[in-house]
Design a protein around this motif. Structure first.
Motif, mmCIF file in Angstrom:
data_model
loop_
_atom_site.group_PDB
_atom_site.id
_atom_site.type_symbol
_atom_site.label_atom_id
_atom_site.label_comp_id
_atom_site.label_asym_id
_atom_site.label_seq_id
_atom_site.Cartn_x
_atom_site.Cartn_y
_atom_site.Cartn_z
ATOM 1 N N UNK A 188 21.720 14.197 -43.193
ATOM 2 C CA UNK A 188 22.679 14.404 -42.098
ATOM 3 C C UNK A 188 23.583 13.203 -41.857
ATOM 4 N N UNK A 189 23.649 12.275 -42.816
ATOM 5 C CA UNK A 189 24.563 11.157 -42.692
ATOM 6 C C UNK A 189 24.159 10.136 -41.661
ATOM 7 N N UNK A 190 22.845 9.868 -41.552
ATOM 8 C CA UNK A 190 22.381 8.920 -40.545
ATOM 9 C C UNK A 190 22.596 7.481 -41.008
ATOM 10 N N UNK A 191 22.194 7.145 -42.226
ATOM 11 C CA UNK A 191 22.292 5.775 -42.715
ATOM 12 C C UNK A 191 23.396 5.587 -43.762
ATOM 13 N N UNK A 192 24.099 6.661 -44.075
ATOM 14 C CA UNK A 192 25.196 6.553 -45.046
ATOM 15 C C UNK A 192 26.176 7.689 -44.771
ATOM 16 N N UNK A 193 27.434 7.542 -45.141
ATOM 17 C CA UNK A 193 28.425 8.592 -44.866
ATOM 18 C C UNK A 193 28.064 9.900 -45.562
ATOM 19 N N UNK A 194 28.247 11.002 -44.870
ATOM 20 C CA UNK A 194 27.950 12.310 -45.449
ATOM 21 C C UNK A 194 28.854 12.586 -46.643
ATOM 22 N N UNK A 195 30.054 12.003 -46.654
ATOM 23 C CA UNK A 195 31.000 12.237 -47.745
ATOM 24 C C UNK A 195 30.501 11.725 -49.090
ATOM 25 N N UNK A 196 29.439 10.884 -49.075
ATOM 26 C CA UNK A 196 28.901 10.360 -50.337
ATOM 27 C C UNK A 196 27.897 11.314 -50.973
ATOM 28 N N UNK A 197 27.542 12.400 -50.284
ATOM 29 C CA UNK A 197 26.567 13.355 -50.802
ATOM 30 C C UNK A 197 27.259 14.469 -51.571
ATOM 31 N N UNK A 198 26.505 15.206 -52.424
ATOM 32 C CA UNK A 198 27.085 16.370 -53.107
ATOM 33 C C UNK A 198 27.642 17.381 -52.103
ATOM 34 N N UNK A 199 28.627 18.125 -52.528
ATOM 35 C CA UNK A 199 29.330 19.029 -51.612
ATOM 36 C C UNK A 199 28.401 20.064 -50.991
ATOM 37 N N UNK A 200 27.430 20.587 -51.773
ATOM 38 C CA UNK A 200 26.560 21.620 -51.221
ATOM 39 C C UNK A 200 25.664 21.061 -50.120
ATOM 40 N N UNK A 201 25.258 19.786 -50.243
ATOM 41 C CA UNK A 201 24.470 19.165 -49.175
ATOM 42 C C UNK A 201 25.329 18.901 -47.939
ATOM 43 N N UNK A 202 26.601 18.582 -48.157
ATOM 44 C CA UNK A 202 27.512 18.408 -47.030
ATOM 45 C C UNK A 202 27.621 19.705 -46.229
ATOM 46 N N UNK A 203 27.693 20.817 -46.935
ATOM 47 C CA UNK A 203 27.802 22.121 -46.263
ATOM 48 C C UNK A 203 26.549 22.408 -45.446
ATOM 49 N N UNK A 204 25.369 22.162 -46.036
ATOM 50 C CA UNK A 204 24.105 22.387 -45.329
ATOM 51 C C UNK A 204 24.040 21.528 -44.072
ATOM 52 N N UNK A 205 24.372 20.244 -44.210
ATOM 53 C CA UNK A 205 24.286 19.329 -43.072
ATOM 54 C C UNK A 205 25.226 19.738 -41.943
#
Length: 283
Positions: A188-205
């Motif tokens: 959920x982007x607590x310790x790092x920007x959500x934009x650094x995660x794969x797109x499908x994980x961004x959608x889930x979060x």
């Protein structure tokens, strides 16, 4: 005067008594301070790490995110835990036997958990502001954003916590949802920007409230330049309001129905049966 208004005063009084008991009990007090202390220590180790191109260290980014996570995670799990434990020990059954008892019980729990959550936020916020540079919680607008994100976050998560607690058969069942929730917190982007995660994980979060609580807190507490590391380089206040608002509506719609269903199924025999099963496991 409707039943909810009749139950409001005794429910509020009950919640304040339970809140006072929580912060005068050594074991509960240790639990309240242990998790914030761990988070502060973790952030201290991260404060020398900088984001590339942004005058912001990882600890300053993480502080508002942790506050948002604390609101969401406590709202989703603490009320659920209280409901399952007190259903098993017969507290819910006793509340059901009193006129307007279930309404008063639920109001009391909301007061208790809201108080615990807000105090937990202060326990992290006060030392965090002192220890970490780069925060910008220095204007009326910042504090107003901080306030509405906090209040809307509680409204969005507490009813869902009540639904989870109503559906769980025993306190042991909560373990089935804790691990998935911890996993969702991790993406959920607590310790790092959500934009650094794969797109499908961004959608889930972005479907879940914890990310939006973290984003809302970051928009209140971080300088304007920090928005560069967010998705779309925007604080997305309207989206935050919308997603948390949808979760609040869903929770407030489902919670009364599920709680009434749970209360109807409570009886002396069901409490005795659960107690017998618990004794068998201990034996």
């Amino acid at each position: 005067m409707n039943s909810t208004m009749t139950a409001l005063r005794p429910g509020f009084r009950r919640g304040m008594i339970e809140l006072r008991q929580t912060f005068t009990n050594g074991q509960d007090l240790f639990g309240q301070f242990f998790w914030p202390a761990i988070m502060i220590v973790v952030m201290l180790f991260l404060r020398d790490n900088q984001f590339e191109g942004v005058p912001l260290n990882v600890a300053s980014f993480a502080l508002p995110s942790v506050l948002g996570m604390n609101i969401g995670f406590t709202g989703l799990t603490y009320l659920a835990q209280l409901l399952t434990v007190e259903r098993e020990d017969g507290t819910l059954l006793r509340a059901k036997a009193v006129p307007n008892g279930m309404s008063g019980y639920l109001i009391g729990k909301i007061v208790t958990v809201s108080g615990i959550t807000l105090i937990g936020v202060l326990i992290i916020l006060i030392p965090g502001v002192i220890l970490f540079d780069g925060l910008a919680l220095n204007s009326v607008g910042s504090w107003l954003t901080f306030a509405w994100v906090t209040l809307l976050g509680l409204v969005a998560t507490l009813p869902i916590g009540a639904v989870i607690g109503s559906l769980m058969k025993s306190p042991r069942s909560l373990g089935l949802i804790m691990l998935p929730l911890m996993g969702l917190v991790g993406v959920s982007g607590i310790f790092f920007p959500l934009s650094s995660l794969p797109e499908w994980l961004q959608i889930v979060a972005q479907i879940l409230p914890i990310y939006w609580l973290g984003l809302g807190m970051r928009s209140a507490m971080l300088p304007d330049q920090a928005v560069m590391i967010e998705i779309g380089e925007s604080w997305r206040h309207l989206e935050t309001l919308g997603v948390l608002g949808v979760w609040a509506i869903v929770g407030l719609t489902l919670a009364p129905m599920v709680l009434r269903r749970m209360a109807r199924r409570e009886s002396g025999s069901s409490v005795a049966a659960r107690r017998e099963k618990a004794l068998q496991r201990v034996g």
